[in-house]
Design an enzyme around this catalytic site. Structure first.
Site, PDB file in Angstrom:
ATOM      1  N   LYS A 154     -18.218   4.210 -80.176  1.00 48.63           N
ATOM      2  CA  LYS A 154     -18.440   5.375 -81.053  1.00 48.63           C
ATOM      3  C   LYS A 154     -19.349   6.338 -80.306  1.00 48.63           C
ATOM      4  O   LYS A 154     -20.561   6.342 -80.522  1.00 48.63           O
ATOM      5  CB  LYS A 154     -19.177   4.873 -82.301  1.00 48.63           C
ATOM      6  CG  LYS A 154     -18.512   5.156 -83.608  1.00 48.63           C
ATOM      7  CD  LYS A 154     -19.497   4.869 -84.712  1.00 48.63           C
ATOM      8  CE  LYS A 154     -19.058   3.766 -85.617  1.00 48.63           C
ATOM      9  NZ  LYS A 154     -20.025   3.511 -86.692  1.00 48.63           N
TER      10      LYS A 154
ATOM     11  N   ASP B 269     -22.324   1.339 -80.483  1.00 49.29           N
ATOM     12  CA  ASP B 269     -22.629   2.462 -81.374  1.00 49.29           C
ATOM     13  C   ASP B 269     -23.740   3.291 -80.703  1.00 49.29           C
ATOM     14  O   ASP B 269     -23.449   4.148 -79.878  1.00 49.29           O
ATOM     15  CB  ASP B 269     -23.040   1.862 -82.723  1.00 49.29           C
ATOM     16  CG  ASP B 269     -23.277   2.888 -83.807  1.00 49.29           C
ATOM     17  OD1 ASP B 269     -22.720   3.987 -83.713  1.00 49.29           O
ATOM     18  OD2 ASP B 269     -24.019   2.593 -84.762  1.00 49.29           O
TER      19      ASP B 269
ATOM     20  N   ASP C 112     -18.279  -6.261 -90.328  1.00 49.03           N
ATOM     21  CA  ASP C 112     -18.489  -6.487 -91.761  1.00 49.03           C
ATOM     22  C   ASP C 112     -19.111  -5.293 -92.473  1.00 49.03           C
ATOM     23  O   ASP C 112     -19.646  -4.381 -91.859  1.00 49.03           O
ATOM     24  CB  ASP C 112     -19.427  -7.679 -91.958  1.00 49.03           C
ATOM     25  CG  ASP C 112     -20.872  -7.327 -91.600  1.00 49.03           C
ATOM     26  OD1 ASP C 112     -21.101  -6.786 -90.499  1.00 49.03           O
ATOM     27  OD2 ASP C 112     -21.763  -7.564 -92.433  1.00 49.03           O
TER      28      ASP C 112
ATOM     29  N   GLU D  25     -18.546  -7.389 -76.851  1.00 48.06           N
ATOM     30  CA  GLU D  25     -19.076  -6.768 -78.071  1.00 48.06           C
ATOM     31  C   GLU D  25     -17.952  -6.202 -78.934  1.00 48.06           C
ATOM     32  O   GLU D  25     -16.927  -5.775 -78.418  1.00 48.06           O
ATOM     33  CB  GLU D  25     -20.038  -5.630 -77.711  1.00 48.06           C
ATOM     34  CG  GLU D  25     -21.491  -5.927 -77.962  1.00 48.06           C
ATOM     35  CD  GLU D  25     -21.873  -6.095 -79.436  1.00 48.06           C
ATOM     36  OE1 GLU D  25     -21.062  -6.524 -80.270  1.00 48.06           O
ATOM     37  OE2 GLU D  25     -23.038  -5.794 -79.737  1.00 48.06           O
TER      38      GLU D  25
ATOM     39  N   ARG E  90     -14.845  -9.211 -92.583  1.00 53.36           N
ATOM     40  CA  ARG E  90     -14.729  -9.644 -91.181  1.00 53.36           C
ATOM     41  C   ARG E  90     -13.347 -10.206 -90.900  1.00 53.36           C
ATOM     42  O   ARG E  90     -12.829 -10.124 -89.791  1.00 53.36           O
ATOM     43  CB  ARG E  90     -15.756 -10.737 -90.866  1.00 53.36           C
ATOM     44  CG  ARG E  90     -17.190 -10.262 -90.809  1.00 53.36           C
ATOM     45  CD  ARG E  90     -18.052 -11.345 -90.154  1.00 53.36           C
ATOM     46  NE  ARG E  90     -19.461 -11.197 -90.460  1.00 53.36           N
ATOM     47  CZ  ARG E  90     -20.301 -10.413 -89.792  1.00 53.36           C
ATOM     48  NH1 ARG E  90     -19.875  -9.681 -88.795  1.00 53.36           N
ATOM     49  NH2 ARG E  90     -21.574 -10.351 -90.122  1.00 53.36           N
TER      50      ARG E  90
HETATM   51  P1  5GP Z   1     -25.862  -0.413 -81.432  1.00 58.92           P
HETATM   52  O1  5GP Z   1     -27.068  -1.126 -80.917  1.00 58.92           O
HETATM   53  O2  5GP Z   1     -24.850  -0.060 -80.385  1.00 58.92           O
HETATM   54  O3  5GP Z   1     -26.243   0.783 -82.262  1.00 58.92           O
HETATM   55  O4  5GP Z   1     -25.251  -1.346 -82.518  1.00 58.92           O
HETATM   56  C1  5GP Z   1     -24.241  -2.198 -82.324  1.00 58.92           C
HETATM   57  C2  5GP Z   1     -24.065  -3.044 -83.560  1.00 58.92           C
HETATM   58  O5  5GP Z   1     -24.157  -2.279 -84.786  1.00 58.92           O
HETATM   59  C3  5GP Z   1     -22.663  -3.596 -83.537  1.00 58.92           C
HETATM   60  O6  5GP Z   1     -22.598  -4.791 -82.809  1.00 58.92           O
HETATM   61  C4  5GP Z   1     -22.375  -3.768 -85.026  1.00 58.92           C
HETATM   62  O7  5GP Z   1     -22.866  -5.016 -85.445  1.00 58.92           O
HETATM   63  C5  5GP Z   1     -23.167  -2.672 -85.702  1.00 58.92           C
HETATM   64  N1  5GP Z   1     -22.289  -1.518 -85.986  1.00 58.92           N
HETATM   65  C6  5GP Z   1     -22.290  -0.320 -85.381  1.00 58.92           C
HETATM   66  N2  5GP Z   1     -21.336   0.506 -85.891  1.00 58.92           N
HETATM   67  C7  5GP Z   1     -20.706  -0.211 -86.844  1.00 58.92           C
HETATM   68  C8  5GP Z   1     -19.599   0.078 -87.736  1.00 58.92           C
HETATM   69  O8  5GP Z   1     -18.991   1.146 -87.767  1.00 58.92           O
HETATM   70  N3  5GP Z   1     -19.233  -0.946 -88.566  1.00 58.92           N
HETATM   71  C9  5GP Z   1     -19.860  -2.147 -88.597  1.00 58.92           C
HETATM   72  N4  5GP Z   1     -19.398  -3.061 -89.455  1.00 58.92           N
HETATM   73  N5  5GP Z   1     -20.892  -2.453 -87.776  1.00 58.92           N
HETATM   74  C10 5GP Z   1     -21.309  -1.502 -86.907  1.00 58.92           C
END
Ligand code: 5GP
Length: 177
Positions: A132, A104, A160, A100, A166
């Protein structure tokens, strides 16, 4: 002036990213010595990381891609994830590393780990270039972790903003300017 300079500041340089990818690949090479490993990248964000990692791992590697889309309730993800592209081969008995770009909230990874686990692989681990933790809703064990970052929206190296940026070779942060 490069096309991105007005909007994006460098957070992690291209050299630092590449050095970290080599470090993670060396660890994977050691941990999976004598085994085949399947790297599963989540489109589109992890593709850059997947390719560089695969090139640096000194093992027989197979590559798979998955596409997912999250349902959003407003701006926050609801954690409901839909598979839009699935792997091309059965995963039964294989050693999987889910690759991955960023963890987040962790909800996407949680869904994927459950989904892939149900296919009876020999093992599953997680490689994530960025984490994060400030926004984590579920705890995802990241076996191969690149960088822990603060709660900022980052772009580049696969990530992106509206499909843009990207192709930046570094991790950048959108600036206020
Ligand atoms: P999660 O399910 O962990 O919240 O989300 C993961 C996805 O959210 C990542 O694979 C990415 O596509 C998007 N994402 C989360 N934080 C960021 C960020 O700071 N920048 C970007 N471009 N995408 C993010």
């Amino acid at each position: 002036m490069a096309f991105y300079e007005r909007d994006v500041d460098v957070m992690i340089s291209a050299d630092a990213v590449q050095a970290k990818v080599r470090e993670l690949a060396a660890q994977i090479t050691k941990d999976y010595a004598g085994k085949d490993v399947t790297l599963i990248g989540v489109m589109k964000g992890s593709v850059f990381f997947l390719v560089d990692l695969a090139k640096a791992v000194d093992l027989p590697v197979t590559i798979e891609l998955m596409g997912v889309s999250s349902y959003h309730g407003g701006t926050e993800t609801t954690g409901e994830v839909r598979i839009t592209h699935d792997v091309s081969k059965p995963l039964h008995g294989r050693h999987l590393i889910l690759v991955e770009d960023i963890v987040d909230t962790g909800l996407t990874m949680q869904f994927l780990l459950e989904n892939l686990g149900a296919r009876h692989p020999a093992s599953i681990k997680v490689a994530a270039l960025l984490e994060k933790p400030a926004r984590a809703k579920v705890k995802i064990p990241i076996d191969y972790k690149g960088f822990v970052i603060e709660d900022k929206f980052v772009v580049g190296y696969g990530l992106d903003y509206g499909e843009k940026y990207r192709n930046l070779p570094f991790i950048g942060v959108m600036n206020a300017g």
